[in-house]
Design an enzyme around this catalytic site. Sequence first.
Site, PDB file in Angstrom:
ATOM      1  N   HIS A  50       0.850  -1.189   0.000  1.00 53.93           N
ATOM      2  CA  HIS A  50       0.000   0.000   0.000  1.00 53.93           C
ATOM      3  C   HIS A  50       0.886   1.240   0.000  1.00 53.93           C
ATOM      4  O   HIS A  50       2.110   1.143   0.165  1.00 53.93           O
ATOM      5  CB  HIS A  50      -0.942   0.002   1.211  1.00 53.93           C
ATOM      6  CG  HIS A  50      -0.245  -0.182   2.514  1.00 53.93           C
ATOM      7  ND1 HIS A  50       0.582   0.760   3.073  1.00 53.93           N
ATOM      8  CD2 HIS A  50      -0.221  -1.232   3.379  1.00 53.93           C
ATOM      9  CE1 HIS A  50       1.056   0.315   4.211  1.00 53.93           C
ATOM     10  NE2 HIS A  50       0.603  -0.910   4.430  1.00 53.93           N
TER      11      HIS A  50
HETATM   12  P1  TYD Z   1      -1.482  -2.744   7.827  1.00 55.84           P
HETATM   13  O1  TYD Z   1      -0.840  -1.400   7.914  1.00 55.84           O
HETATM   14  O2  TYD Z   1      -2.464  -2.962   6.702  1.00 55.84           O
HETATM   15  O3  TYD Z   1      -0.388  -3.883   7.772  1.00 55.84           O
HETATM   16  P2  TYD Z   1       0.751  -4.118   6.684  1.00 55.84           P
HETATM   17  O4  TYD Z   1       0.678  -3.012   5.727  1.00 55.84           O
HETATM   18  O5  TYD Z   1       2.032  -4.130   7.452  1.00 55.84           O
HETATM   19  O6  TYD Z   1       0.510  -5.425   6.051  1.00 55.84           O
HETATM   20  O7  TYD Z   1      -2.189  -3.032   9.226  1.00 55.84           O
HETATM   21  C1  TYD Z   1      -2.748  -4.289   9.520  1.00 55.84           C
HETATM   22  C2  TYD Z   1      -3.875  -4.082  10.524  1.00 55.84           C
HETATM   23  O8  TYD Z   1      -3.379  -3.519  11.735  1.00 55.84           O
HETATM   24  C3  TYD Z   1      -4.952  -3.139  10.003  1.00 55.84           C
HETATM   25  O9  TYD Z   1      -6.212  -3.740  10.264  1.00 55.84           O
HETATM   26  C4  TYD Z   1      -4.837  -1.909  10.837  1.00 55.84           C
HETATM   27  C5  TYD Z   1      -4.086  -2.337  12.070  1.00 55.84           C
HETATM   28  N1  TYD Z   1      -3.126  -1.306  12.506  1.00 55.84           N
HETATM   29  C6  TYD Z   1      -3.419  -0.534  13.609  1.00 55.84           C
HETATM   30  O10 TYD Z   1      -4.474  -0.664  14.236  1.00 55.84           O
HETATM   31  N2  TYD Z   1      -2.515   0.410  14.016  1.00 55.84           N
HETATM   32  C7  TYD Z   1      -1.338   0.603  13.362  1.00 55.84           C
HETATM   33  O11 TYD Z   1      -0.515   1.476  13.763  1.00 55.84           O
HETATM   34  C8  TYD Z   1      -1.049  -0.206  12.200  1.00 55.84           C
HETATM   35  C9  TYD Z   1       0.226  -0.028  11.428  1.00 55.84           C
HETATM   36  C10 TYD Z   1      -1.969  -1.132  11.814  1.00 55.84           C
END
Ligand code: TYD
Length: 134
Positions: A50
């Site tokens: 993303h």
């Molecule tokens: P995401 O940023 O999509 O993970 P990655 O990009 O590393 O694969 O986050 C995964 C899940 O965690 C999403 O449902 C949101 C949650 N999240 C939080 O609640 N707080 C945060 O600071 C982060 C980074 C994610």
Amino acid sequence: MLNPEIIQLPKILDDRGNLSFIEESNHIPFKIERTYWIYDVPGGERRGGHAYSDLQEFIVALSGSFDVVLHDGTKELRFHLNRSYYGLYIPKMMWRELENFSTNSLALILADKKYSEEAYIRNFDEFVQKRNAG
Ligand code: TYD
């Protein structure tokens, strides 16, 4: 707009064990609003995939190693992080993915904004379109 770059951190060598540190707005070009970390990644898994419309990050491999693959809307850039005394600064509007995690790797991520799902661009085509529009 700032470019992605590897930033070397202070390294205090000591026979008792080395020490590194990060000061906001000094070693990294932003104030830290949030810290999170990614760990226990099963072999072959990827994280990310993303971009953020208006959020900067700094990523350090505190333990182990992994690759950060960036895309700026035109070309791909790959960074291998494997030391705790440097990290990768990622400006806003970069597509980014973390992959090739080694066993027991620990990715520390500092961000300049609190978590908000609205900050994410999760569709690559939409990202490229927005990035190249402005
Ligand atoms: P995401 O940023 O999509 O993970 P990655 O990009 O590393 O694969 O986050 C995964 C899940 O965690 C999403 O449902 C949101 C949650 N999240 C939080 O609640 N707080 C945060 O600071 C982060 C980074 C994610």
